[in-house]
Design an enzyme around this catalytic site. Structure first.
Site, PDB file in Angstrom:
ATOM      1  N   TYR A  67       0.828  -1.205   0.000  1.00 35.91           N
ATOM      2  CA  TYR A  67       0.000   0.000   0.000  1.00 35.91           C
ATOM      3  C   TYR A  67       0.867   1.262   0.000  1.00 35.91           C
ATOM      4  CZ  TYR A  67      -3.768   3.235   1.064  1.00 35.91           C
ATOM      5  OH  TYR A  67      -4.663   4.265   0.997  1.00 35.91           O
ATOM      6  N   PHE A 119      -6.630  20.514 -24.551  1.00 31.52           N
ATOM      7  CA  PHE A 119      -7.391  19.310 -24.898  1.00 31.52           C
ATOM      8  C   PHE A 119      -8.759  19.411 -24.210  1.00 31.52           C
ATOM      9  CE2 PHE A 119      -8.629  14.879 -23.969  1.00 31.52           C
ATOM     10  CZ  PHE A 119      -8.843  14.487 -25.276  1.00 31.52           C
ATOM     11  N   ASP A 210       1.502  19.673 -21.122  1.00 35.18           N
ATOM     12  CA  ASP A 210       0.615  18.522 -21.237  1.00 35.18           C
ATOM     13  C   ASP A 210       1.389  17.560 -22.135  1.00 35.18           C
ATOM     14  OD1 ASP A 210      -1.160  16.601 -22.006  1.00 35.18           O
ATOM     15  OD2 ASP A 210      -2.845  17.959 -22.289  1.00 35.18           O
ATOM     16  N   ALA A 212       1.292  14.330 -22.914  1.00 32.18           N
ATOM     17  CA  ALA A 212       0.739  13.026 -23.292  1.00 32.18           C
ATOM     18  C   ALA A 212       1.497  12.383 -24.461  1.00 32.18           C
ATOM     19  CB  ALA A 212      -0.743  13.179 -23.638  1.00 32.18           C
ATOM     20  N   LYS A 253      -0.969   7.356 -23.462  1.00 30.22           N
ATOM     21  CA  LYS A 253      -0.459   7.640 -24.803  1.00 30.22           C
ATOM     22  C   LYS A 253       1.021   7.229 -24.828  1.00 30.22           C
ATOM     23  CE  LYS A 253      -4.196  10.428 -24.519  1.00 30.22           C
ATOM     24  NZ  LYS A 253      -5.009  10.468 -23.289  1.00 30.22           N
TER      25      LYS A 253
HETATM   26  N1  F0G Z   1      -4.192  15.750 -22.725  1.00 29.25           N
HETATM   27  C1  F0G Z   1      -4.210  15.356 -24.014  1.00 29.25           C
HETATM   28  C2  F0G Z   1      -3.412  16.105 -25.025  1.00 29.25           C
HETATM   29  C3  F0G Z   1      -4.979  14.249 -24.394  1.00 29.25           C
HETATM   30  O1  F0G Z   1      -4.983  13.877 -25.668  1.00 29.25           O
HETATM   31  C4  F0G Z   1      -5.718  13.561 -23.400  1.00 29.25           C
HETATM   32  C5  F0G Z   1      -6.543  12.405 -23.755  1.00 29.25           C
HETATM   33  C6  F0G Z   1      -5.659  14.008 -22.070  1.00 29.25           C
HETATM   34  C7  F0G Z   1      -4.879  15.101 -21.775  1.00 29.25           C
HETATM   35  C8  F0G Z   1      -6.424  13.338 -20.979  1.00 29.25           C
HETATM   36  O2  F0G Z   1      -5.792  12.156 -20.628  1.00 29.25           O
HETATM   37  O3  F0G Z   1      -7.451  10.391 -21.236  1.00 29.25           O
HETATM   38  O4  F0G Z   1      -5.556   9.912 -19.696  1.00 29.25           O
HETATM   39  O5  F0G Z   1      -7.428  11.325 -18.936  1.00 29.25           O
HETATM   40  N2  F0G Z   1      -6.825  12.135 -24.931  1.00 29.25           N
HETATM   41  C9  F0G Z   1      -7.559  10.991 -25.445  1.00 29.25           C
HETATM   42  C10 F0G Z   1      -7.794  11.160 -26.921  1.00 29.25           C
HETATM   43  C11 F0G Z   1      -8.726  10.591 -24.668  1.00 29.25           C
HETATM   44  O6  F0G Z   1      -8.532  10.338 -27.482  1.00 29.25           O
HETATM   45  O7  F0G Z   1      -7.212  12.054 -27.534  1.00 29.25           O
HETATM   46  P1  F0G Z   1      -6.615  10.870 -20.088  1.00 29.25           P
END
Ligand code: F0G
Length: 455
Positions: A67, A119, A210, A212, A253
């Site tokens: 945990y 996003f 951001d 991702a 991603k």
């Molecule tokens: N930022 C970006 C640039 C994203 O593309 C996404 C998610 C998020 C934040 C949020 O992240 O899904 O892990 O909560 N994009 C997906 C898409 C859902 O289909 O483009 P998450």
């Protein structure tokens, strides 16, 4: 060719046209509501849909499910810190949890956040805190056909004007989205990022990435920014993180995992406040809503994702699909990025007006024709109508995104998509538009019910 071979397979659902017609009518023409076993090729998202490597599965078996203070957490902390340079790292179950925790901690109602493009969940989390999310994409982003390499950049002149203008005191933070998903998956150059960072520093406003798709952004930088031609994608990524004060990361991603993410920060006092919310709403700070095995799979995924051979094959897949689309007569947002192709549905379907959603019409047609699922990025996503149903906000472009899951589909799957695109384009003038019959007050594209508009 793909730089991997396949050890585990999953059958693809095959359906008939009649089955697809009745499925689509059943879900009121909202592709999010289909059952996955009604979808043959799923290009809805590249998020959490990639294939794990043998090494990731092996890492999962070393997961420590204590945990508190697990070995997995310490490996995770070390790997993320090495990559990003940020000392304070909070695991979360996915990107939007990091957004919620950071924004609820940092933002005061009435404040403003600036971005190359927020996003949709990022914008929603800003707005849920009573703040305003302003997008400042660079002017080059407006030309969908040019092959300018860095259309994901922020408009530096507008960023400066905002940071030094009358509302400057309300600006809480700047978010740079790498790559710019809302803006067509286009990358941000290191020069643009460095200049944005300098403006933020000069005006004492935190800069948050951001991140991702940080590895895909880094790869495109090595390909198109001369000063980085001899850098590895990993070196570019390390430098990019160090230009900012922290990052929000959806590991679904460029962590190549099915679930996971993190919030990482330089500011220890801010991280401490975020940690309290993390404990209350995600989990203890050494697991943050994830299992130990998830943390270990992220560690391994982060080391695989900057492999140039992997990134090259991602670019090749997007490039191949772009070629098939152009050959079918469907323009795309140029140049293709890595995680998705954005089809110019507005141009293909000029007979469908924006508030009958050309992008969504094309999505429905790709499903009916070939069982392909995709997502609209046009007036269904960004638009609005007034109480009488008349258009009040229209999206600048009517696009359809074909997202490419990581390591999941082979070139012959892409060729199949190309065949479907060709069939759909041939009869484009007969595709109907759609009207909304029911919608939610925010993020409406997820939950709307629609029906075809008969001419
Ligand atoms: N930022 C970006 C640039 C994203 O593309 C996404 C998610 C998020 C934040 C949020 O992240 O899904 O892990 O909560 N994009 C997906 C898409 C859902 O289909 O483009 P998450």
């Amino acid at each position: 060719m793909e730089p991997y071979r396949i050890k585990v397979v999953e059958p693809i659902p095959m359906t008939t046209r009649e089955q697809r017609e009745s499925a689509l009518a059943r879900v009121h023409y909202n592709l999010f509501d289909l059952r996955a076993d009604e979808v043959t090729i799923d290009l809805l998202t590249d998020s959490g849909t990639g294939a794990l490597s043998a090494a990731q599965l092996a890492a999962a078996m070393t997961g420590d499910e204590s945990y508190a203070g697990s070995r997995s957490y310490h490996r995770f902390h070390e790997a993320v810190q090495e990559l990003t340079g940020y000392p304070h790292i909070l695991p979360v179950h996915q990107g939007r949890a990091a957004e919620r925790i950071l924004f609820s901690t940092l933002l005061e109602p009435g404040q403003i956040t600036l971005s190359n493009t927020h996003f949709d969940t990022t914008r929603a989390n800003v707005e849920l805190n009573g703040c305003q999310a302003q997008d400042l994409p660079c002017p080059q982003a407006q030309d969908l056909d040019s092959d300018e390499p860095f259309k994901g950049n922020v408009d530096l002149a507008r960023l400066r004007a905002a940071l030094e203008g009358p509302d400057a005191s309300r600006i809480a933070l700047v978010i740079m989205t790498l790559t710019n998903n809302g803006g067509g998956g286009q990358p941000v150059s290191m020069e643009n990022l460095a200049q944005a960072a300098a403006l933020c520093r000069a005006n004492d406003v935190p800069l948050i990435l951001d991140a991702a798709r940080f590895a895909e952004n880094a790869w495109l930088v090595t390909q198109h920014e001369p000063a980085y031609k001899h850098h590895s994608p990993r070196q570019v990524a390390e430098e990019a993180f160090r230009l900012a004060d922290g990052c929000l990361m959806s590991a679904k991603k460029d962590g190549i995992v099915h679930i996971g993410g993190f919030l990482a920060l330089n500011d220890g006092a801010l991280a401490e406040r975020c940690e309290l919310l993390l404990i209350a709403t995600e989990g203890f700070p050494t697991y943050g809503g994830l299992a130990g095995r998830d943390l270990d799979m992220i560690v391994q995924g982060l080391s695989e994702v900057t492999d140039p051979a992997y990134l090259q094959s991602r670019a090749d897949a997007a490039g191949h699909l772009a070629h098939l689309s152009r050959a079918a007569g469907i323009s795309i947002l140029e140049p293709p990025g890595l995680h998705a192709l954005y089809l110019n549905a507005g141009r293909l379907l000029p007979h469908i007006r924006p508030h009958h959603y050309p992008g969504h019409a094309l999505a429905c047609q790709l499903y009916l024709e070939g069982g392909i699922r995709s997502v609209e990025l046009g007036s269904l996503y960004l638009g609005a109508e007034d109480a009488d149903g008349n258009p009040s906000i229209t999206a600048p472009y009517e696009l359809l995104r074909l997202a490419i899951p990581r390591r999941t589909y082979t070139q012959s799957h892409l060729n199949y998509i190309g065949d479907v695109l060709e069939k759909v384009a041939r009869n484009a003038d007969r595709i109907p538009g759609y009207r909304i019959i029911e919608q939610a007050p925010m993020l409406r594209h997820f939950r709307s019910k629609l029906e075809p508009v008969t001419p």
